[in-house]
Write a protein that holds these residues in place. Structure first.
Motif, PDB file in Angstrom:
ATOM      1  N   ARG A  45       2.833  -5.329   9.521  1.00 45.70           N
ATOM      2  CA  ARG A  45       2.593  -3.985   9.030  1.00 45.70           C
ATOM      3  C   ARG A  45       1.092  -3.801   8.821  1.00 45.70           C
ATOM      4  O   ARG A  45       0.425  -4.662   8.237  1.00 45.70           O
ATOM      5  CB  ARG A  45       3.349  -3.773   7.716  1.00 45.70           C
ATOM      6  CG  ARG A  45       3.394  -2.348   7.246  1.00 45.70           C
ATOM      7  CD  ARG A  45       4.409  -2.168   6.126  1.00 45.70           C
ATOM      8  NE  ARG A  45       5.757  -2.502   6.566  1.00 45.70           N
ATOM      9  CZ  ARG A  45       6.850  -2.267   5.830  1.00 45.70           C
ATOM     10  NH1 ARG A  45       6.738  -1.711   4.626  1.00 45.70           N
ATOM     11  NH2 ARG A  45       8.039  -2.603   6.281  1.00 45.70           N
ATOM     12  N   TYR A  95       5.495   4.094   7.693  1.00 48.09           N
ATOM     13  CA  TYR A  95       5.984   4.036   6.324  1.00 48.09           C
ATOM     14  C   TYR A  95       4.989   4.690   5.375  1.00 48.09           C
ATOM     15  O   TYR A  95       3.780   4.511   5.537  1.00 48.09           O
ATOM     16  CB  TYR A  95       6.148   2.586   5.869  1.00 48.09           C
ATOM     17  CG  TYR A  95       7.115   1.766   6.667  1.00 48.09           C
ATOM     18  CD1 TYR A  95       6.695   1.067   7.792  1.00 48.09           C
ATOM     19  CD2 TYR A  95       8.448   1.659   6.283  1.00 48.09           C
ATOM     20  CE1 TYR A  95       7.577   0.299   8.526  1.00 48.09           C
ATOM     21  CE2 TYR A  95       9.347   0.886   7.015  1.00 48.09           C
ATOM     22  CZ  TYR A  95       8.892   0.216   8.128  1.00 48.09           C
ATOM     23  OH  TYR A  95       9.782  -0.557   8.848  1.00 48.09           O
ATOM     24  N   CYS A  96       5.504   5.400   4.384  1.00 49.33           N
ATOM     25  CA  CYS A  96       4.622   5.821   3.315  1.00 49.33           C
ATOM     26  C   CYS A  96       4.840   4.909   2.106  1.00 49.33           C
ATOM     27  O   CYS A  96       5.904   4.296   1.959  1.00 49.33           O
ATOM     28  CB  CYS A  96       4.811   7.282   2.930  1.00 49.33           C
ATOM     29  SG  CYS A  96       6.330   7.680   2.059  1.00 49.33           S
ATOM     30  N   ALA A  97       3.823   4.808   1.277  1.00 49.17           N
ATOM     31  CA  ALA A  97       3.869   3.914   0.137  1.00 49.17           C
ATOM     32  C   ALA A  97       3.084   4.523  -1.015  1.00 49.17           C
ATOM     33  O   ALA A  97       2.162   5.315  -0.793  1.00 49.17           O
ATOM     34  CB  ALA A  97       3.289   2.555   0.508  1.00 49.17           C
ATOM     35  N   PRO A 108      -1.233  -3.663   2.082  1.00 43.42           N
ATOM     36  CA  PRO A 108       0.121  -3.219   1.746  1.00 43.42           C
ATOM     37  C   PRO A 108       0.707  -3.922   0.524  1.00 43.42           C
ATOM     38  O   PRO A 108       1.560  -3.359  -0.170  1.00 43.42           O
ATOM     39  CB  PRO A 108       0.929  -3.522   3.012  1.00 43.42           C
ATOM     40  CG  PRO A 108       0.105  -4.455   3.811  1.00 43.42           C
ATOM     41  CD  PRO A 108      -1.309  -4.187   3.456  1.00 43.42           C
ATOM     42  N   TYR A 111       0.821  -2.027  -2.939  1.00 38.03           N
ATOM     43  CA  TYR A 111       1.631  -0.833  -3.162  1.00 38.03           C
ATOM     44  C   TYR A 111       2.953  -1.167  -3.850  1.00 38.03           C
ATOM     45  O   TYR A 111       3.562  -2.192  -3.586  1.00 38.03           O
ATOM     46  CB  TYR A 111       1.857  -0.096  -1.840  1.00 38.03           C
ATOM     47  CG  TYR A 111       0.611   0.630  -1.410  1.00 38.03           C
ATOM     48  CD1 TYR A 111      -0.481  -0.060  -0.889  1.00 38.03           C
ATOM     49  CD2 TYR A 111       0.493   2.008  -1.578  1.00 38.03           C
ATOM     50  CE1 TYR A 111      -1.644   0.602  -0.536  1.00 38.03           C
ATOM     51  CE2 TYR A 111      -0.659   2.683  -1.216  1.00 38.03           C
ATOM     52  CZ  TYR A 111      -1.728   1.965  -0.700  1.00 38.03           C
ATOM     53  OH  TYR A 111      -2.885   2.631  -0.361  1.00 38.03           O
ATOM     54  N   TRP A 114       7.946   1.897  -1.485  1.00 37.74           N
ATOM     55  CA  TRP A 114       7.928   2.132  -0.048  1.00 37.74           C
ATOM     56  C   TRP A 114       9.096   3.007   0.372  1.00 37.74           C
ATOM     57  O   TRP A 114      10.189   2.942  -0.215  1.00 37.74           O
ATOM     58  CB  TRP A 114       8.030   0.796   0.702  1.00 37.74           C
ATOM     59  CG  TRP A 114       6.813  -0.038   0.555  1.00 37.74           C
ATOM     60  CD1 TRP A 114       6.494  -0.887  -0.470  1.00 37.74           C
ATOM     61  CD2 TRP A 114       5.714  -0.090   1.471  1.00 37.74           C
ATOM     62  NE1 TRP A 114       5.269  -1.461  -0.243  1.00 37.74           N
ATOM     63  CE2 TRP A 114       4.772  -1.000   0.945  1.00 37.74           C
ATOM     64  CE3 TRP A 114       5.446   0.534   2.685  1.00 37.74           C
ATOM     65  CZ2 TRP A 114       3.571  -1.284   1.592  1.00 37.74           C
ATOM     66  CZ3 TRP A 114       4.258   0.245   3.330  1.00 37.74           C
ATOM     67  CH2 TRP A 114       3.335  -0.655   2.787  1.00 37.74           C
TER      68      TRP A 114
END
Length: 124
Positions: A45, A95-97, A108, A111, A114
């Motif tokens: 990711r 993906y948003c986080a 990532p 965060y 998710w």
């Protein structure tokens, strides 16, 4: 509970555009920095873009600068990713986080929450 729901993905030809949305619930949205990440098959990711809690600061990975724009609408609890001039290498699950912080991170692991992701496929 906290929910992040992405939408707007799909199949598009190279050079086309898509606008992703991420609707948040169960959190005080205006207190969270928001990020967009993507993951292609067989790859880790990776960071795409992020925006501070107030929208005043934005960050992009080099490969999308000048093509993608992140924005947010705090009253609507929504963050957007406008993607223009799409390339086949942009193909991935996006993906948003959310991270409760005033410091925007690109890692990532920083965060807290998710979404489930939305598929973006760019054909050549």
């Amino acid at each position: 509970q906290v929910q992040l729901v992405e939408s707007g993905g799909g199949l598009v030809q190279a050079g086309g555009s898509l606008r992703l949305s991420c609707a948040a619930s169960g959190l005080t949205f205006s207190r969270y920095a928001m990020g967009w990440f993507r993951q292609a098959p067989g790859k880790e990711r990776e960071f795409v873009a992020a925006i501070s809690w107030d929208g005043g600061r934005t960050y992009y990975t080099n490969s999308v600068k000048g093509r993608f724009t992140i924005s947010r609408d705090n009253p609507k609890n929504t963050v957007y990713l406008q993607m223009n001039s799409l390339k086949p290498e942009d193909t991935a699950v996006y993906y948003c986080a959310a991270e409760r912080t005033v410091v925007v991170h690109t890692n990532p692991a920083a965060y807290d929450y998710w979404g489930q992701g939305t598929q973006v496929t760019v054909s050549s």
